[in-house]
Design a protein around this motif. Structure first.
Motif, PDB file in Angstrom:
ATOM      1  N   VAL A 193       0.836  -1.205   0.000  1.00  0.00           N
ATOM      2  CA  VAL A 193       0.000   0.000   0.000  1.00  0.00           C
ATOM      3  C   VAL A 193       0.867   1.250   0.000  1.00  0.00           C
ATOM      4  O   VAL A 193       0.603   2.222  -0.727  1.00  0.00           O
ATOM      5  CB  VAL A 193      -0.958  -0.012   1.208  1.00  0.00           C
ATOM      6  CG1 VAL A 193      -1.685   1.333   1.328  1.00  0.00           C
ATOM      7  CG2 VAL A 193      -1.958  -1.148   1.077  1.00  0.00           C
ATOM      8  N   GLU A 194       1.928   1.227   0.798  1.00  0.00           N
ATOM      9  CA  GLU A 194       2.825   2.387   0.849  1.00  0.00           C
ATOM     10  C   GLU A 194       3.511   2.603  -0.504  1.00  0.00           C
ATOM     11  O   GLU A 194       3.710   3.742  -0.943  1.00  0.00           O
ATOM     12  CB  GLU A 194       3.873   2.187   1.948  1.00  0.00           C
ATOM     13  CG  GLU A 194       3.315   2.230   3.367  1.00  0.00           C
ATOM     14  CD  GLU A 194       2.757   3.599   3.706  1.00  0.00           C
ATOM     15  OE1 GLU A 194       3.258   4.611   3.157  1.00  0.00           O
ATOM     16  OE2 GLU A 194       1.805   3.660   4.512  1.00  0.00           O
ATOM     17  N   VAL A 195       3.858   1.505  -1.174  1.00  0.00           N
ATOM     18  CA  VAL A 195       4.495   1.627  -2.490  1.00  0.00           C
ATOM     19  C   VAL A 195       3.534   2.250  -3.495  1.00  0.00           C
ATOM     20  O   VAL A 195       3.912   3.128  -4.289  1.00  0.00           O
ATOM     21  CB  VAL A 195       4.972   0.246  -2.972  1.00  0.00           C
ATOM     22  CG1 VAL A 195       5.399   0.306  -4.441  1.00  0.00           C
ATOM     23  CG2 VAL A 195       6.146  -0.240  -2.126  1.00  0.00           C
ATOM     24  N   GLU A 196       2.277   1.806  -3.483  1.00  0.00           N
ATOM     25  CA  GLU A 196       1.288   2.380  -4.403  1.00  0.00           C
ATOM     26  C   GLU A 196       1.067   3.861  -4.123  1.00  0.00           C
ATOM     27  O   GLU A 196       0.933   4.671  -5.051  1.00  0.00           O
ATOM     28  CB  GLU A 196      -0.034   1.610  -4.277  1.00  0.00           C
ATOM     29  CG  GLU A 196       0.019   0.171  -4.781  1.00  0.00           C
ATOM     30  CD  GLU A 196       0.354   0.106  -6.255  1.00  0.00           C
ATOM     31  OE1 GLU A 196      -0.068   0.997  -7.024  1.00  0.00           O
ATOM     32  OE2 GLU A 196       1.063  -0.839  -6.647  1.00  0.00           O
ATOM     33  N   ARG A 197       1.031   4.221  -2.860  1.00  0.00           N
ATOM     34  CA  ARG A 197       0.861   5.633  -2.507  1.00  0.00           C
ATOM     35  C   ARG A 197       2.036   6.472  -2.996  1.00  0.00           C
ATOM     36  O   ARG A 197       1.882   7.593  -3.477  1.00  0.00           O
ATOM     37  CB  ARG A 197       0.700   5.764  -0.992  1.00  0.00           C
ATOM     38  CG  ARG A 197       0.453   7.202  -0.519  1.00  0.00           C
ATOM     39  CD  ARG A 197       0.227   7.301   0.974  1.00  0.00           C
ATOM     40  NE  ARG A 197      -1.078   6.734   1.335  1.00  0.00           N
ATOM     41  CZ  ARG A 197      -1.249   5.643   2.060  1.00  0.00           C
ATOM     42  NH1 ARG A 197      -0.178   4.965   2.470  1.00  0.00           N
ATOM     43  NH2 ARG A 197      -2.439   5.210   2.360  1.00  0.00           N
ATOM     44  N   GLU A 198       3.230   5.898  -2.861  1.00  0.00           N
ATOM     45  CA  GLU A 198       4.423   6.623  -3.310  1.00  0.00           C
ATOM     46  C   GLU A 198       4.441   6.746  -4.834  1.00  0.00           C
ATOM     47  O   GLU A 198       4.860   7.774  -5.387  1.00  0.00           O
ATOM     48  CB  GLU A 198       5.680   5.902  -2.815  1.00  0.00           C
ATOM     49  CG  GLU A 198       6.962   6.695  -2.918  1.00  0.00           C
ATOM     50  CD  GLU A 198       6.964   7.920  -2.022  1.00  0.00           C
ATOM     51  OE1 GLU A 198       7.737   8.867  -2.311  1.00  0.00           O
ATOM     52  OE2 GLU A 198       6.197   7.941  -1.023  1.00  0.00           O
ATOM     53  N   LYS A 199       3.979   5.719  -5.536  1.00  0.00           N
ATOM     54  CA  LYS A 199       3.896   5.787  -6.999  1.00  0.00           C
ATOM     55  C   LYS A 199       2.939   6.891  -7.438  1.00  0.00           C
ATOM     56  O   LYS A 199       3.186   7.598  -8.423  1.00  0.00           O
ATOM     57  CB  LYS A 199       3.435   4.437  -7.547  1.00  0.00           C
ATOM     58  CG  LYS A 199       4.509   3.360  -7.530  1.00  0.00           C
ATOM     59  CD  LYS A 199       3.942   1.973  -7.727  1.00  0.00           C
ATOM     60  CE  LYS A 199       3.241   1.856  -9.069  1.00  0.00           C
ATOM     61  NZ  LYS A 199       2.734   0.474  -9.303  1.00  0.00           N
ATOM     62  N   LEU A 200       1.819   7.058  -6.721  1.00  0.00           N
ATOM     63  CA  LEU A 200       0.855   8.098  -7.046  1.00  0.00           C
ATOM     64  C   LEU A 200       1.462   9.483  -6.929  1.00  0.00           C
ATOM     65  O   LEU A 200       1.133  10.400  -7.684  1.00  0.00           O
ATOM     66  CB  LEU A 200      -0.365   7.965  -6.134  1.00  0.00           C
ATOM     67  CG  LEU A 200      -1.549   8.882  -6.428  1.00  0.00           C
ATOM     68  CD1 LEU A 200      -2.085   8.631  -7.828  1.00  0.00           C
ATOM     69  CD2 LEU A 200      -2.643   8.698  -5.387  1.00  0.00           C
ATOM     70  N   LYS A 201       2.382   9.615  -5.991  1.00  0.00           N
ATOM     71  CA  LYS A 201       3.054  10.907  -5.825  1.00  0.00           C
ATOM     72  C   LYS A 201       4.071  11.153  -6.936  1.00  0.00           C
ATOM     73  O   LYS A 201       4.274  12.272  -7.376  1.00  0.00           O
ATOM     74  CB  LYS A 201       3.763  10.962  -4.465  1.00  0.00           C
ATOM     75  CG  LYS A 201       2.835  10.967  -3.271  1.00  0.00           C
ATOM     76  CD  LYS A 201       3.639  10.995  -1.989  1.00  0.00           C
ATOM     77  CE  LYS A 201       2.749  10.954  -0.757  1.00  0.00           C
ATOM     78  NZ  LYS A 201       3.563  10.970   0.487  1.00  0.00           N
ATOM     79  N   LEU A 202       4.713  10.104  -7.390  1.00  0.00           N
ATOM     80  CA  LEU A 202       5.816  10.259  -8.344  1.00  0.00           C
ATOM     81  C   LEU A 202       5.363  10.356  -9.797  1.00  0.00           C
ATOM     82  O   LEU A 202       6.030  10.994 -10.620  1.00  0.00           O
ATOM     83  CB  LEU A 202       6.793   9.091  -8.201  1.00  0.00           C
ATOM     84  CG  LEU A 202       7.574   9.009  -6.879  1.00  0.00           C
ATOM     85  CD1 LEU A 202       8.365   7.712  -6.826  1.00  0.00           C
ATOM     86  CD2 LEU A 202       8.499  10.201  -6.730  1.00  0.00           C
ATOM     87  N   LEU A 203       4.240   9.742 -10.163  1.00  0.00           N
ATOM     88  CA  LEU A 203       3.846   9.666 -11.565  1.00  0.00           C
ATOM     89  C   LEU A 203       3.624  11.022 -12.240  1.00  0.00           C
ATOM     90  O   LEU A 203       4.104  11.241 -13.355  1.00  0.00           O
ATOM     91  CB  LEU A 203       2.585   8.810 -11.702  1.00  0.00           C
ATOM     92  CG  LEU A 203       2.844   7.298 -11.769  1.00  0.00           C
ATOM     93  CD1 LEU A 203       1.527   6.538 -11.785  1.00  0.00           C
ATOM     94  CD2 LEU A 203       3.664   6.960 -13.001  1.00  0.00           C
ATOM     95  N   PRO A 204       2.890  11.989 -11.646  1.00  0.00           N
ATOM     96  CA  PRO A 204       2.669  13.264 -12.342  1.00  0.00           C
ATOM     97  C   PRO A 204       3.965  13.954 -12.726  1.00  0.00           C
ATOM     98  O   PRO A 204       4.113  14.448 -13.841  1.00  0.00           O
ATOM     99  CB  PRO A 204       1.856  14.073 -11.322  1.00  0.00           C
ATOM    100  CG  PRO A 204       1.177  13.056 -10.494  1.00  0.00           C
ATOM    101  CD  PRO A 204       2.127  11.932 -10.381  1.00  0.00           C
ATOM    102  N   ALA A 205       4.897  14.014 -11.800  1.00  0.00           N
ATOM    103  CA  ALA A 205       6.165  14.672 -12.106  1.00  0.00           C
ATOM    104  C   ALA A 205       6.956  13.889 -13.141  1.00  0.00           C
ATOM    105  O   ALA A 205       7.613  14.449 -14.018  1.00  0.00           O
ATOM    106  CB  ALA A 205       6.974  14.845 -10.833  1.00  0.00           C
ATOM    107  N   ALA A 206       6.878  12.556 -13.051  1.00  0.00           N
ATOM    108  CA  ALA A 206       7.628  11.735 -13.991  1.00  0.00           C
ATOM    109  C   ALA A 206       7.079  11.866 -15.413  1.00  0.00           C
ATOM    110  O   ALA A 206       7.826  11.837 -16.395  1.00  0.00           O
ATOM    111  CB  ALA A 206       7.603  10.286 -13.552  1.00  0.00           C
ATOM    112  N   LEU A 207       5.748  12.021 -15.559  1.00  0.00           N
ATOM    113  CA  LEU A 207       5.112  12.148 -16.877  1.00  0.00           C
ATOM    114  C   LEU A 207       4.911  13.593 -17.304  1.00  0.00           C
ATOM    115  O   LEU A 207       4.260  13.862 -18.306  1.00  0.00           O
ATOM    116  CB  LEU A 207       3.765  11.425 -16.866  1.00  0.00           C
ATOM    117  CG  LEU A 207       3.819   9.919 -16.563  1.00  0.00           C
ATOM    118  CD1 LEU A 207       2.424   9.341 -16.511  1.00  0.00           C
ATOM    119  CD2 LEU A 207       4.665   9.206 -17.592  1.00  0.00           C
TER     120      LEU A 207
END
Length: 271
Positions: free
Chosen positions: A217-231
């Motif tokens: 769950v923590e990994v998914e939450r962290e991915k949600l934070k990182l995706l906008p900036a990454a894309l």
């Protein structure tokens, strides 16, 4: 068929002799010891404690064997001591009789009186000499029996000490195993209360799965934070945001910029 089996056995024996001391045999021994060590380490502590308890109970058989040996030794020592005492008493009586006869021979004139018998001095001396020889032989036998008795007493005492030591060691081992069992029970309770479970129980597996799920769950939450900036995506804003309509329309209503004209001051003026 028997001949073939004998030949195979001889070939196998020769192969073992040929391989003995080689690197291959050394590696096999090393693997065997490693596998044995791994098997021993995989045994649960509860089973090891149960095995140790069983081994301690087997000491009762050794104790009973020792008790039987000690009981027999005690009885035989008593019997041997009685025999030695009888031999000592007999030697004392024989020595006294021989001393009396020696005195009688010294005092005799013609004949010697031995109890109710009257014999010549020569015959008395001959009997006295035979009596002294028998006394000497009996003394050697007595000395041997006394030495044997001394050794048997030492053996009996050693068995008694061994029995006492074994009883004490059994009691000590029993107490140590019980203390270890108590420590293991306390450890089990601490493991159940701890969020880090170290045994293989069902409770430990549940806690471990919960910890893994939490990490996912923590990994998914962290991915949600990182995706906008990454894309390179900016977060969308709602229509009822803080900007006004004029602010939103400003890019459209701004006056167009006129193109700038450049003049060259160095060009000559034409009339």
């Amino acid at each position: 068929m028997l001949k073939k089996m004998v030949i195979l056995a001889v070939v196998g024996f020769v192969a073992v002799i040929a391989l003995k001391g080689t690197k291959a045999v050394s590696l096999l021994k090393s693997e065997w010891h490693a596998a044995t060590k791994e098997a021993e380490d995989s045994i649960p502590p509860e089973k090891e404690i149960a095995r140790l308890k069983h081994e301690v109970t087997l000491l009762d058989k050794d104790i009973r064997t020792l008790v039987n040996h000690l009981a027999k030794e005690r009885v035989e020592v008593v019997a041997l001591k009685d025999k030695v005492d009888d031999m000592v008493a007999k030697q004392s009586r024989d020595k006294e009789i021989l001393s009396v006869r020696a005195d009688a021979i010294k005092k005799a004139e013609g004949q010697v009186v031995f109890g109710e018998r009257k014999i010549s001095v020569a015959a008395a001396k001959s009997e006295l000499e035979e009596g002294v020889k028998r006394y000497g032989n009996n003394q050697k036998s007595l000395d041997a029996h006394e030495s044997l008795l001394s050794n048997r007493i030492k053996g009996r005492d050693a068995l008694e000490k061994q029995l006492e030591a074994m009883k004490n060691q059994k009691s000590e081992l029993t107490n140590q195993i019980e203390a270890m069992e108590t420590d293991l029970a306390v450890l089990k309770l601490q493991q159940m209360e701890s969020k880090y479970q170290t045994d293989d129980s069902r409770l430990a597996k549940i806690k471990e799965d919960m910890q893994k799920l939490k990490m996912r769950v923590e990994v998914e939450r962290e991915k949600l934070k990182l995706l906008p900036a990454a894309l390179d995506e900016s977060p969308a804003t709602s229509s009822n945001g803080s900007k006004s309509v004029d602010d939103i329309m400003a890019p459209l209503n701004a006056p167009a910029k006129k193109p700038e004209t450049k003049t060259d001051s160095k060009l000559p003026i034409v009339d």
